[in-house]
Scaffold this motif. Structure first.
Motif, short mmCIF file in Angstrom:
data_model
loop_
_atom_site.label_atom_id
_atom_site.label_comp_id
_atom_site.label_asym_id
_atom_site.label_seq_id
_atom_site.Cartn_x
_atom_site.Cartn_y
_atom_site.Cartn_z
N THR A 4 -6.98 -5.05 -3.60
CA THR A 4 -8.41 -4.99 -3.95
C THR A 4 -9.10 -3.87 -3.17
OG1 THR A 4 -8.37 -7.35 -4.37
CG2 THR A 4 -10.53 -6.36 -4.06
N ALA A 5 -8.75 -3.72 -1.91
CA ALA A 5 -9.37 -2.66 -1.09
C ALA A 5 -9.05 -1.28 -1.67
CB ALA A 5 -8.87 -2.76 0.35
N GLN B 294 0.83 -1.21 0.00
CA GLN B 294 0.00 0.00 0.00
C GLN B 294 0.86 1.26 0.00
OE1 GLN B 294 -3.01 -0.66 3.14
NE2 GLN B 294 -4.36 -1.39 1.50
N LYS C 75 -8.42 -0.63 -4.80
CA LYS C 75 -9.00 -0.48 -6.14
C LYS C 75 -10.32 0.30 -6.11
CE LYS C 75 -9.31 -4.41 -8.50
NZ LYS C 75 -9.38 -4.04 -9.92
N HIS C 76 -11.03 0.27 -4.99
CA HIS C 76 -12.31 1.00 -4.90
C HIS C 76 -12.11 2.50 -5.06
CE1 HIS C 76 -14.20 -2.71 -3.96
NE2 HIS C 76 -13.56 -2.86 -2.82
N GLU C 77 -10.95 2.99 -4.63
CA GLU C 77 -10.71 4.44 -4.75
C GLU C 77 -9.82 4.80 -5.93
OE1 GLU C 77 -9.15 4.78 -0.79
OE2 GLU C 77 -10.98 3.63 -0.40
N ASP C 78 -9.32 3.83 -6.64
CA ASP C 78 -8.35 4.11 -7.70
C ASP C 78 -8.68 3.22 -8.90
OD1 ASP C 78 -6.17 4.44 -9.36
OD2 ASP C 78 -4.66 4.21 -7.78
N ASP C 79 -9.35 3.80 -9.89
CA ASP C 79 -9.75 2.96 -11.02
C ASP C 79 -8.61 2.74 -12.01
OD1 ASP C 79 -9.66 5.43 -12.15
OD2 ASP C 79 -11.76 5.48 -12.80
N HIS D 288 -4.83 -2.01 -11.04
CA HIS D 288 -5.30 -3.30 -11.54
C HIS D 288 -4.56 -4.42 -10.81
CE1 HIS D 288 -6.95 -0.91 -14.86
NE2 HIS D 288 -5.77 -0.31 -14.86
#
Ligand code: GTP
Ligand code: MG
Length: 243
Positions: A54-55, A23, A57-61, A64
């Protein structure tokens, strides 16, 4: 902003048990405000590295995750990531470790240098020795390994084993990944060598490498021996006109 600033990049980060670090690396890359996506290639790390990605990814499109079923090696993780990149329209493709040895702020330097060169290496040895917290034995091994690589293969670089680098898309398109067999340090050498042989100009920028503080190293003696033999294979390819 110049035209180059709009080139879209992908930073490939292979991970195996990097829950302590991943992170922070991703945040560090985002702090650079570069037009880059990030692809984490995780080999089902038992420590839950993938769940942390994965956590986020919700804030960062533009983040991947490629998950593989088990530990399959660093070289094959990079190849999977590079094939993924070439199936999409990234102009610049970067390699970077997850263990904070590679300071994300150098990513900007690599990015900008790719405007002028097709392959840019983050090099520990281009201006003296820039390595923090390595025992003398490991430092000497790495330093002499690079001299050895230069003499045997003719590759004109100071840090062929660096895992922090950027390619223009064309450099990777010129390489037949199915011919690459090596992993670890060998993989890094072989990839640079093949790109150079295809006519790619290799440029080095100076970085300071800091040994990992958290997590466990995955490198082994086998990886070193692989590199010792592999450079002779590369020389043989050259001498016999196969490359
Ligand atoms: N996906 C995947 N990643 C790996 C594998 N082996 C190593 N990595 C990752 O590759 C990067 C480099 O591995 P390291 O263990 O740091 O190797 P190193 O940098 O040569 O050695 P140390 O920094 O001293 O530990 C790290 O981000 C690792 O998590 C693997 O089999 N699969
Ligand atoms: Mg490392």
């Amino acid at each position: 902003m110049s035209a180059q600033a709009r080139e879209r990049g992908l930073v490939i980060i292979p991970t195996y048990n990097e829950a302590d670090n991943i992170q922070r690396v991703i945040h560090g890359i985002r702090d650079q405000a570069l037009p880059v996506d990030i692809l984490v290639v995780d080999d089902s790390s038992p420590d839950g590295t993938a769940a942390l990605v994965t956590a986020m990814k919700h804030e960062d499109d533009r983040l991947h995750l490629l998950t593989r079923p088990g530990k399959m090696g660093l070289g094959s993780a990079y190849i999977a990531g590079m094939k993924w990149a070439l199936e999409r329209d990234y102009a610049y493709i970067f390699e970077m470790d997850a263990d904070l040895s590679h300071d994300p702020r150098y990513l900007s330097d690599l990015y900008w240098a790719l405007g002028d060169h097709c392959l840019v290496l983050g090099s520990r040895y281009v201006q003296g020795v820039n390595v923090v917290n390595w025992p003398m034995g490991r430092l000497l091994l790495s330093w002499f390994a690079n001299i050895y690589v230069r003499i045997v293969t003719g590759l004109p670089v100071h840090d062929a084993t660096s895992g922090f680098k950027g390619f223009r898309r064309e450099a990777l398109e010129s390489i037949d990944f199915d011919r690459i067999r090596s992993d670890g340090y060998s993989f890094q050498i072989e990839l640079v060598f093949r790109a150079w042989k295809q006519g790619c100009d290799v440029h080095e920028i100076s970085i300071t490498f800091v040994e990992r503080r958290s997590g466990i190293s995955k490198m082994s003696k086998g990886v070193i021996w692989e590199a010792v033999w592999m450079v002779w294979y590369l020389r043989w390819l050259t001498l016999t006109g196969r490359i």
